[in-house]
Write an enzyme that holds these catalytic residues in place. Structure first.
Site, mmCIF file in Angstrom:
data_model
loop_
_atom_site.group_PDB
_atom_site.id
_atom_site.type_symbol
_atom_site.label_atom_id
_atom_site.label_comp_id
_atom_site.label_asym_id
_atom_site.label_seq_id
_atom_site.Cartn_x
_atom_site.Cartn_y
_atom_site.Cartn_z
ATOM 1 N N ASP A 92 0.864 -1.183 0.000
ATOM 2 C CA ASP A 92 0.000 0.000 0.000
ATOM 3 C C ASP A 92 0.903 1.237 0.000
ATOM 4 O O ASP A 92 1.879 1.312 0.744
ATOM 5 C CB ASP A 92 -0.888 -0.006 1.243
ATOM 6 N N ILE A 93 0.588 2.178 -0.866
ATOM 7 C CA ILE A 93 1.426 3.359 -1.047
ATOM 8 C C ILE A 93 1.403 4.271 0.192
ATOM 9 O O ILE A 93 2.338 5.041 0.413
ATOM 10 C CB ILE A 93 1.010 4.124 -2.334
ATOM 11 N N GLU A 153 -12.243 3.516 -1.331
ATOM 12 C CA GLU A 153 -11.464 4.449 -2.158
ATOM 13 C C GLU A 153 -11.230 3.895 -3.563
ATOM 14 O O GLU A 153 -11.369 4.628 -4.547
ATOM 15 C CB GLU A 153 -10.122 4.719 -1.457
ATOM 16 N N HIS A 163 -10.051 -5.709 -2.866
ATOM 17 C CA HIS A 163 -8.711 -5.917 -2.296
ATOM 18 C C HIS A 163 -8.808 -6.197 -0.810
ATOM 19 O O HIS A 163 -9.736 -5.757 -0.145
ATOM 20 C CB HIS A 163 -7.790 -4.715 -2.558
ATOM 21 N N HIS A 198 -6.595 -5.746 2.709
ATOM 22 C CA HIS A 198 -5.449 -5.119 3.376
ATOM 23 C C HIS A 198 -4.854 -6.138 4.348
ATOM 24 O O HIS A 198 -5.600 -6.728 5.147
ATOM 25 C CB HIS A 198 -5.896 -3.911 4.208
HETATM 26 P P1 5GP Z 1 -9.800 1.344 0.316
HETATM 27 O O1 5GP Z 1 -10.381 1.339 -1.087
HETATM 28 O O2 5GP Z 1 -9.615 -0.050 0.861
HETATM 29 O O3 5GP Z 1 -10.583 2.234 1.237
HETATM 30 O O4 5GP Z 1 -8.358 2.007 0.235
HETATM 31 C C1 5GP Z 1 -7.530 1.850 -0.890
HETATM 32 C C2 5GP Z 1 -6.095 1.690 -0.459
HETATM 33 O O5 5GP Z 1 -5.302 1.653 -1.642
HETATM 34 C C3 5GP Z 1 -5.554 2.836 0.409
HETATM 35 O O6 5GP Z 1 -4.972 2.294 1.579
HETATM 36 C C4 5GP Z 1 -4.538 3.533 -0.497
HETATM 37 O O7 5GP Z 1 -3.403 3.998 0.209
HETATM 38 C C5 5GP Z 1 -4.165 2.452 -1.492
HETATM 39 N N1 5GP Z 1 -3.856 2.980 -2.812
HETATM 40 C C6 5GP Z 1 -4.609 3.840 -3.550
HETATM 41 N N2 5GP Z 1 -4.018 4.093 -4.741
HETATM 42 C C7 5GP Z 1 -2.871 3.384 -4.750
HETATM 43 C C8 5GP Z 1 -1.827 3.229 -5.718
HETATM 44 O O8 5GP Z 1 -1.841 3.806 -6.801
HETATM 45 N N3 5GP Z 1 -0.811 2.406 -5.381
HETATM 46 C C9 5GP Z 1 -0.761 1.736 -4.210
HETATM 47 N N4 5GP Z 1 0.289 0.936 -3.971
HETATM 48 N N5 5GP Z 1 -1.727 1.853 -3.266
HETATM 49 C C10 5GP Z 1 -2.770 2.675 -3.538
#
Ligand code: 5GP
Length: 132
Positions: free
Chosen positions: A28-29, A87, A92, A94
């Site tokens: 995760d970035i 987001e 996915h 975590h």
């Molecule tokens: P969620 O959709 O589970 O709420 O969060 C998405 C997760 O993906 C976040 O923790 C965010 O930091 C990560 N994320 C979003 N865009 C990117 C990306 O382009 N690259 C990576 N490695 N992680 C990402």
């Protein structure tokens, strides 16, 4: 095409932690803790619970192997698993190495790691995954 599909296709760089024919794992970035990893299906599905039963089961089994590698590379009390997806509209999981409950608080400030630290982190997890 989702941002995660573009990562899987190699159009956007990522710090790879593990891969098989159906799934890809990368850092995760914006990590909650060092080693915070995302596990994604190569198939583009938005909602985790829309995956069919076999794919869902296979994804959790793949995540189990990644979690084991993660814990080998970064010893921790447990590896936490969470599904949010608010987001990025590509299913996915975590995986977060946990020393305490607070390590899984998604509202807390994220770690700031250099590209070199991110690469070293991913390399350690990938080496443990490949050595399993
Ligand atoms: P969620 O959709 O589970 O709420 O969060 C998405 C997760 O993906 C976040 O923790 C965010 O930091 C990560 N994320 C979003 N865009 C990117 C990306 O382009 N690259 C990576 N490695 N992680 C990402």
């Amino acid at each position: 095409m989702t941002i995660f599909s573009r990562i899987i296709a190699g159009e956007i760089p990522s710090y790879k932690c593990a891969e098989n024919d159906k799934f890809y794992a990368f850092l995760d970035i914006n990590p909650l803790a060092q080693g915070h990893t995302l596990v994604v299906p190569k198939q583009e599905v938005d909602y985790f619970f829309d995956l069919d039963d076999n794919d869902l089961a296979d994804m959790v089994v793949f995540a189990k192997k990644v979690a084991k590698a993660l814990r080998t590379a970064f010893p921790c009390r447990k590896v936490g698993m969470a599904v949010l997806g608010l987001e990025v509209n590509h299913a996915h999981i975590h995986l977060v190495p946990l020393q305490s409950e607070g390590d899984m608080d998604f509202r807390r400030a994220k770690l700031q790691l250099t590209p070199e630290q991110m690469q070293q982190t991913a390399d350690r997890i990938l080496a443990a995954y490949e050595a399993r």
